[in-house]
Design a protein around this motif. Structure first.
Motif, PDB file in Angstrom:
ATOM      1  N   LEU A 151       4.542  -6.585   1.009  1.00 16.33           N
ATOM      2  CA  LEU A 151       3.839  -5.775   0.020  1.00 16.33           C
ATOM      3  C   LEU A 151       4.208  -6.212  -1.404  1.00 16.33           C
ATOM      4  O   LEU A 151       3.340  -6.342  -2.272  1.00 16.33           O
ATOM      5  CB  LEU A 151       4.202  -4.297   0.235  1.00 16.33           C
ATOM      6  CG  LEU A 151       3.411  -3.265  -0.551  1.00 16.33           C
ATOM      7  CD1 LEU A 151       2.025  -3.103   0.017  1.00 16.33           C
ATOM      8  CD2 LEU A 151       4.141  -1.929  -0.538  1.00 16.33           C
ATOM      9  N   LEU A 193      -2.514  -0.784  -7.049  1.00 17.30           N
ATOM     10  CA  LEU A 193      -1.985  -0.771  -5.686  1.00 17.30           C
ATOM     11  C   LEU A 193      -2.190   0.581  -4.996  1.00 17.30           C
ATOM     12  O   LEU A 193      -2.634   0.640  -3.847  1.00 17.30           O
ATOM     13  CB  LEU A 193      -0.498  -1.132  -5.690  1.00 17.30           C
ATOM     14  CG  LEU A 193       0.205  -1.019  -4.326  1.00 17.30           C
ATOM     15  CD1 LEU A 193      -0.383  -2.011  -3.327  1.00 17.30           C
ATOM     16  CD2 LEU A 193       1.707  -1.250  -4.456  1.00 17.30           C
ATOM     17  N   THR A 202      -1.148 -10.840  -6.599  1.00 14.16           N
ATOM     18  CA  THR A 202      -2.473 -10.320  -6.944  1.00 14.16           C
ATOM     19  C   THR A 202      -2.523  -9.953  -8.421  1.00 14.16           C
ATOM     20  O   THR A 202      -3.497 -10.265  -9.121  1.00 14.16           O
ATOM     21  CB  THR A 202      -2.804  -9.085  -6.070  1.00 14.16           C
ATOM     22  OG1 THR A 202      -2.703  -9.453  -4.703  1.00 14.16           O
ATOM     23  CG2 THR A 202      -4.216  -8.577  -6.348  1.00 14.16           C
ATOM     24  N   LEU A 203      -1.446  -9.319  -8.914  1.00 16.08           N
ATOM     25  CA  LEU A 203      -1.424  -8.914 -10.322  1.00 16.08           C
ATOM     26  C   LEU A 203      -1.459 -10.121 -11.263  1.00 16.08           C
ATOM     27  O   LEU A 203      -2.001 -10.032 -12.371  1.00 16.08           O
ATOM     28  CB  LEU A 203      -0.190  -8.050 -10.599  1.00 16.08           C
ATOM     29  CG  LEU A 203      -0.324  -6.584 -10.155  1.00 16.08           C
ATOM     30  CD1 LEU A 203       1.026  -5.880 -10.181  1.00 16.08           C
ATOM     31  CD2 LEU A 203      -1.353  -5.841 -11.015  1.00 16.08           C
ATOM     32  N   THR A 221       1.499  -7.993  -3.874  1.00 10.84           N
ATOM     33  CA  THR A 221       1.116  -7.248  -5.075  1.00 10.84           C
ATOM     34  C   THR A 221       1.390  -8.075  -6.325  1.00 10.84           C
ATOM     35  O   THR A 221       0.537  -8.155  -7.221  1.00 10.84           O
ATOM     36  CB  THR A 221       1.877  -5.909  -5.121  1.00 10.84           C
ATOM     37  OG1 THR A 221       1.654  -5.223  -3.890  1.00 10.84           O
ATOM     38  CG2 THR A 221       1.401  -5.040  -6.276  1.00 10.84           C
ATOM     39  N   TRP A 266      -5.726  -9.112  -2.475  1.00 13.11           N
ATOM     40  CA  TRP A 266      -4.500  -8.468  -1.994  1.00 13.11           C
ATOM     41  C   TRP A 266      -4.515  -8.324  -0.465  1.00 13.11           C
ATOM     42  O   TRP A 266      -3.556  -8.669   0.227  1.00 13.11           O
ATOM     43  CB  TRP A 266      -4.348  -7.099  -2.660  1.00 13.11           C
ATOM     44  CG  TRP A 266      -3.096  -6.377  -2.274  1.00 13.11           C
ATOM     45  CD1 TRP A 266      -1.848  -6.581  -2.781  1.00 13.11           C
ATOM     46  CD2 TRP A 266      -2.980  -5.344  -1.288  1.00 13.11           C
ATOM     47  NE1 TRP A 266      -0.951  -5.737  -2.174  1.00 13.11           N
ATOM     48  CE2 TRP A 266      -1.607  -4.967  -1.247  1.00 13.11           C
ATOM     49  CE3 TRP A 266      -3.881  -4.703  -0.448  1.00 13.11           C
ATOM     50  CZ2 TRP A 266      -1.132  -3.979  -0.398  1.00 13.11           C
ATOM     51  CZ3 TRP A 266      -3.413  -3.710   0.399  1.00 13.11           C
ATOM     52  CH2 TRP A 266      -2.043  -3.357   0.433  1.00 13.11           C
ATOM     53  N   ASP A 269      -8.853  -6.209  -4.752  1.00 15.08           N
ATOM     54  CA  ASP A 269      -8.506  -5.605  -3.459  1.00 15.08           C
ATOM     55  C   ASP A 269      -8.618  -6.634  -2.338  1.00 15.08           C
ATOM     56  O   ASP A 269      -7.786  -6.689  -1.424  1.00 15.08           O
ATOM     57  CB  ASP A 269      -9.423  -4.407  -3.161  1.00 15.08           C
ATOM     58  CG  ASP A 269      -9.127  -3.221  -4.079  1.00 15.08           C
ATOM     59  OD1 ASP A 269      -8.176  -3.321  -4.882  1.00 15.08           O
ATOM     60  OD2 ASP A 269      -9.857  -2.215  -3.992  1.00 15.08           O
TER      61      ASP A 269
END
Lengths: 281, 258
Positions: free
Chosen positions: B220, B236, B227-228, B224, B210, B207
């Protein structure tokens, strides 16, 4: 958000509202004629501003600044002025005031209310600064006389004369702090009668009252005591000569219960009422 | 010149120089030196109180006397630059990190950093609130191009020490019976303001990663995906719900479609 129309300060006694009393005042809505707060505490948003806006729904509010440094020898602090202008636009206060003092020079800010020599040169500086503030706020400013612990051999006029000329040049009002005058009488040997006579009564829009303390023979404007009998006496003399005005009880350190502040305000109100009765006769 | 008088007066107060400005020497009940001391004490006292107001947890962690000692040293090195006292003391964390007498308290600079973020969050401008109805109108095909704006009160901090637990244990009303393992590993702290109350919560590493990308203005979709790459477990929807509830976002725009 509900925003009542701007009300003038009533010719009655109010109190300085500080953080320890916010909850009680908003919870019980006591019979206060008006309140005054320190402007800088409400710069920005969040809890302080939202609390003030709630207070504003119930009482006339006066914004009293401690940071504008009207006599500072630096350029006006436009950020500070913008923050004040934003606050005024949001709160729509009944009055806006600052002190006749300086707080900044050559990259240094001294977060205090400092005295300066009352010269023609200083008058020009302060008048320009007051013009700028009034232009930005779109309303007249009240300027408060200062309590001083030092004086200057090259002052060309008294503080009272300085304020009188400042008011005439800029149209600003005068916030007459009776305790500050008393402190200056005792510390610097200022002539109280001369001060009262020097300032134009019509320009005086508000009075302040507070308690002081003493440090090695010097009276210090600490706002941490009840108003002393000598200051009440001087207040009565000022009322007789200048007339009734909105009057504030200030208490900023060792802040007592709200009831104590309201008791002090009642004492001021009694004196305002007595004057009224005297005029009615 | 007024500016010379004020500069001399300022140096006398701030740097402790003997008065070299034109001033009356003697008064009925005291000397000019007494008055100068009153002004010096006011100066230091106001700055000390400003620091104590901004750093209540640091003050509890080191005790009143040590805090006073530390504040006094800091004040001699950092002149105030702002007429608004709430802006004084931003550099304290950095300064503590180099302050030899506090060296043993390795977590103290990060606690100070967290407290300054809370202090700024408290006074932050109100900002726009994220309008979820408006967000719902965005076509699903555009979700990837959403740029979420940070609310001015939102801050994310990383520390090698359990600063969230330390902060929470020193809030008014917190139990005095707490145990904190200083070696419990790094944390990511979220500072936010909701209904005027400043909150400090711990974020998962995913979190935090992100949100830092979102704060930097990344869309976004990109935030995302990136981050993934590093945190395959990143969720998310759960993160968005939690962060919206914390009032972390102030609005959105649709980023330029590439």
């Amino acid at each position: 958000m509900k925003r009542p129309a701007t009300l003038p300060l009533p010719y009655a006694a109010g109190i300085g509202l500080r953080a320890p009393h916010y909850r009680e005042v908003l919870g019980t809505l006591p019979g206060l004629n008006w309140v005054e707060v320190h402007s800088e505490n409400f710069f920005g948003g969040g809890a302080p501003l939202h609390t003030l806006l709630k207070v504003r729904e119930h009482y006339p509010v006066s914004l009293h600044g401690v940071g504008m440094g009207l006599a500072s020898s630096t350029l006006p602090d436009e950020d500070h002025l913008s923050a004040l202008a934003h606050l005024c636009a949001t709160v729509q206060p009944a009055a806006v005031s600052e002190h006749l003092c300086w707080n900044a020079t050559q990259g240094m800010v001294i977060n205090d209310l400092l005295p300066f020599p009352y010269t023609r040169e200083a008058l020009m500086y302060v008048a320009n600064r007051v013009d700028r503030v009034q232009e930005r706020l779109g309303r007249p400013l009240l300027v408060e006389n200062l309590s001083s612990y030092l004086s200057f051999p090259h002052s060309e006029m008294s503080e009272g004369e300085f304020l009188a000329e400042l008011s005439e040049r800029t149209g600003c009002g005068i916030l007459f702090d009776v305790e500050n005058l008393y402190v200056n009488v005792r510390n610097l040997g200022v002539d109280a009668d001369a001060f009262i006579s020097a300032i134009p009564a019509a320009a005086v829009k508000e009075y302040h009252l507070a308690g002081y303390s003493s440090c090695d023979g010097c009276l210090v404007d600490t706002h941490d005591h009840p108003v002393y009998p000598e200051v009440w006496q001087l207040y009565e003399a000022v009322l007789r000569q200048i007339g009734p005005r909105p009057t504030l009880i200030e208490w900023d350190s060792d802040i007592p219960a709200l009831s104590v502040l309201m008791g002090e305000a009642t004492k001021a109100q009694q004196r305002l009422d007595a004057l009224e009765a005297c005029h009615a006769e | 010149m007024l500016s010379d008088d004020l500069a001399g007066f300022a140096r006398t107060i701030v740097h402790g120089e003997s008065p070299a400005f034109r001033v009356d020497e003697g008064y009925a009940k005291y000397s000019a030196q007494v008055a100068v001391e009153v002004y010096r004490n006011n100066y230091r006292g106001n700055l000390h109180d400003a620091l104590a107001g901004a750093y209540p947890v640091v003050k509890q962690l080191v005790g009143d006397d040590f805090f006073r000692f530390m504040a006094r040293k800091f004040i001699t090195q950092y002149v105030s630059r702002d007429a608004n006292l709430h802006r004084y003391g931003a550099e304290l964390a950095e300064w503590i990190a180099a302050f030899e007498p506090a060296k043993q308290l390795a977590y103290l600079p990060d606690v100070a950093r967290l407290e300054w973020a809370c202090h700024c969050a408290y006074f932050a401008h109100d900002g726009v609130v994220l309008n979820l109805n408006e967000l719902e109108k965005v076509a699903p095909a555009d979700y990837g191009n959403l740029v979420l704006h940070r609310h001015p009160s939102c801050h994310v901090l990383h520390s090698d020490y359990p600063i969230v637990a330390l902060w929470q244990a020193h809030q008014p009303g917190a139990s005095e019976d707490f145990r904190i393992d200083l070696d419990s590993g790094p944390v990511d702290a979220l500072v936010s303001r909701n209904n005027d109350v400043v909150a400090v919560t711990e974020l998962t590493p995913a979190d935090a990663a992100w949100l830092l990308k979102i704060q930097a203005g990344t869309t976004l979709g990109e935030a995302t995906a990136e981050t993934l790459d590093h945190h395959p477990d990143f969720d998310l929807l759960r993160a968005l719900q939690m962060l919206v509830a914390q009032n972390v976002f102030a609005g959105f725009t649709l980023g330029a479609t590439s």
